[in-house]
Scaffold this motif. Structure first.
Motif, PDB file in Angstrom:
ATOM      1  N   GLU A  47       0.890  -1.255   0.049  1.00  0.00           N
ATOM      2  CA  GLU A  47       0.072  -0.113   0.047  1.00  0.00           C
ATOM      3  C   GLU A  47       0.817   1.175  -0.106  1.00  0.00           C
ATOM      4  O   GLU A  47       0.501   2.220  -0.757  1.00  0.00           O
ATOM      5  N   PRO A  48       1.962   1.380   0.881  1.00  0.00           N
ATOM      6  CA  PRO A  48       2.817   2.679   0.880  1.00  0.00           C
ATOM      7  C   PRO A  48       3.469   2.919  -0.636  1.00  0.00           C
ATOM      8  O   PRO A  48       3.465   4.084  -0.957  1.00  0.00           O
ATOM      9  N   VAL A  49       3.614   1.887  -1.132  1.00  0.00           N
ATOM     10  CA  VAL A  49       4.492   1.938  -2.555  1.00  0.00           C
ATOM     11  C   VAL A  49       3.389   2.310  -3.771  1.00  0.00           C
ATOM     12  O   VAL A  49       3.482   3.466  -4.123  1.00  0.00           O
ATOM     13  N   ILE A  50       2.072   1.982  -3.633  1.00  0.00           N
ATOM     14  CA  ILE A  50       1.272   2.453  -4.532  1.00  0.00           C
ATOM     15  C   ILE A  50       0.756   3.715  -4.095  1.00  0.00           C
ATOM     16  O   ILE A  50       0.725   4.968  -5.190  1.00  0.00           O
ATOM     17  N   GLY A  51       0.552   4.185  -2.815  1.00  0.00           N
ATOM     18  CA  GLY A  51       0.370   5.642  -2.728  1.00  0.00           C
ATOM     19  C   GLY A  51       1.335   6.665  -2.958  1.00  0.00           C
ATOM     20  O   GLY A  51       1.199   7.621  -3.401  1.00  0.00           O
ATOM     21  N   GLU A  58      -6.858  -0.533  -4.479  1.00  0.00           N
ATOM     22  CA  GLU A  58      -8.303  -0.905  -4.391  1.00  0.00           C
ATOM     23  C   GLU A  58      -8.666  -2.218  -3.916  1.00  0.00           C
ATOM     24  O   GLU A  58      -9.611  -2.568  -3.189  1.00  0.00           O
ATOM     25  N   GLU A  59      -7.745  -3.186  -4.211  1.00  0.00           N
ATOM     26  CA  GLU A  59      -7.733  -4.633  -3.664  1.00  0.00           C
ATOM     27  C   GLU A  59      -6.248  -5.235  -3.531  1.00  0.00           C
ATOM     28  O   GLU A  59      -5.752  -5.201  -4.838  1.00  0.00           O
ATOM     29  N   LEU A  60      -6.320  -5.906  -2.534  1.00  0.00           N
ATOM     30  CA  LEU A  60      -5.026  -6.958  -2.796  1.00  0.00           C
ATOM     31  C   LEU A  60      -5.611  -8.269  -2.183  1.00  0.00           C
ATOM     32  O   LEU A  60      -5.965  -8.570  -0.963  1.00  0.00           O
ATOM     33  N   VAL A  70      -0.964 -16.660  -6.275  1.00  0.00           N
ATOM     34  CA  VAL A  70      -1.081 -15.617  -7.123  1.00  0.00           C
ATOM     35  C   VAL A  70      -1.551 -14.439  -6.246  1.00  0.00           C
ATOM     36  O   VAL A  70      -2.336 -14.729  -5.492  1.00  0.00           O
ATOM     37  N   VAL A  71      -0.657 -13.587  -6.179  1.00  0.00           N
ATOM     38  CA  VAL A  71      -0.965 -12.029  -5.769  1.00  0.00           C
ATOM     39  C   VAL A  71      -1.504 -11.079  -6.552  1.00  0.00           C
ATOM     40  O   VAL A  71      -0.863 -10.764  -7.542  1.00  0.00           O
ATOM     41  N   GLN A  72      -2.784 -10.946  -6.574  1.00  0.00           N
ATOM     42  CA  GLN A  72      -3.260  -9.819  -7.352  1.00  0.00           C
ATOM     43  C   GLN A  72      -3.540  -8.497  -6.830  1.00  0.00           C
ATOM     44  O   GLN A  72      -4.213  -8.452  -5.545  1.00  0.00           O
ATOM     45  N   VAL A  73      -2.964  -7.316  -7.306  1.00  0.00           N
ATOM     46  CA  VAL A  73      -3.194  -5.871  -6.945  1.00  0.00           C
ATOM     47  C   VAL A  73      -3.974  -5.227  -7.899  1.00  0.00           C
ATOM     48  O   VAL A  73      -3.624  -5.172  -9.053  1.00  0.00           O
ATOM     49  N   THR A 126     -18.404   1.340  -4.284  1.00  0.00           N
ATOM     50  CA  THR A 126     -18.744   1.193  -2.949  1.00  0.00           C
ATOM     51  C   THR A 126     -18.165   2.379  -2.239  1.00  0.00           C
ATOM     52  O   THR A 126     -18.695   2.567  -0.950  1.00  0.00           O
ATOM     53  N   LEU A 127     -17.253   3.130  -2.736  1.00  0.00           N
ATOM     54  CA  LEU A 127     -16.510   4.247  -2.355  1.00  0.00           C
ATOM     55  C   LEU A 127     -16.828   5.422  -2.879  1.00  0.00           C
ATOM     56  O   LEU A 127     -17.080   5.327  -4.232  1.00  0.00           O
TER      57      LEU A 127
END
Length: 220
Positions: A47-51, A58-60, A70-73, A126-127
């Motif tokens: 999250e800090p890297v993306i910010g 939005e989702e991890l 599989v890690v989906q970001v 949703t947000l």
């Protein structure tokens, strides 16, 4: 127009699936924990890297696909994110995961593959930022009513949205609803949107994760 929903599967400088080591002892594998705890550790790093790159996480999610994870970001921003942006984020996240594993040990036990993409049109709104970023689109949403009126489904175009409310243009005219009154919104696919030439709108925005693998045990 930004290309959306394209997944980037390779994650390291070599373009190969990530491996967090070779043979492992039972104790080392055990440090991986269950999917929920692995997801929490990944979220802390990602999250800090993306910010810092100017996007929202939005989702991890982490799931099993055969013998690997599989890690989906999923990332997004006002104005969307194009393929170059997705590739940049993928490289930054991959580097951050490498650094975190050097410092802390395995974040995910065994081989895993990173996928980074932007949201597809099938994802629910949703947000407040989701509604804002879909201004001009046709959506369907359940509006929560009181004991007398009950809930009802509304289809309308998002005219404007902020942190307090959403304004929809429906057949009955424009109506504003507070976010608390709205359930998850669903974008409706339109072949021609107002003000655009004929064409298949949304064709480049559908989620594009590879589904070759039998994904099971998903934890979001």
């Amino acid at each position: 127009m930004s290309q959306r929903g394209r997944a980037t599967r390779p994650t390291g400088p070599t373009g190969r699936p990530r491996r967090t080591g070779g043979q492992r002892s039972a104790g080392r594998v055990g440090r991986g924990g269950d999917l929920a705890s692995r997801r929490a550790r990944l979220h802390e790093v990602v999250e800090p890297v993306i910010g810092a790159a100017g996007y929202d996480l939005e989702e991890l999610s982490i799931s099993r696909a055969g013998r690997r994870h599989v890690v989906q970001v999923i990332v997004d921003a006002d104005g969307g994110i194009d393929l170059d942006g997705v590739a940049d984020v993928s490289r930054a996240v991959s580097a951050a995961l490498d650094a975190a594993e050097e410092e802390r040990g395995d974040l995910v036990a065994g081989e895993y593959q990173l996928e980074v993409s932007s949201p597809g049109v099938s994802r629910p709104l949703t947000l407040p930022r989701h509604w804002r970023r879909n201004a001009g689109r046709l959506v369907r949403v359940m509006v929560r009513g009181g004991p007398e009126t009950g809930d009802r489904q509304v289809t309308g175009r998002v005219v404007e949205a902020d942190d307090e409310q959403v304004v929809l243009e429906t057949d009955a005219g424009r109506t504003a609803w507070r976010h608390a009154e709205l359930g998850p919104g669903r974008v409706q696919i339109e072949f021609t949107r107002p003000g655009e030439a004929d064409g298949a709108d949304g064709a480049d925005e559908a989620g594009d994760f590879d589904d070759d693998d039998d994904v099971e045990g998903e934890e979001r």
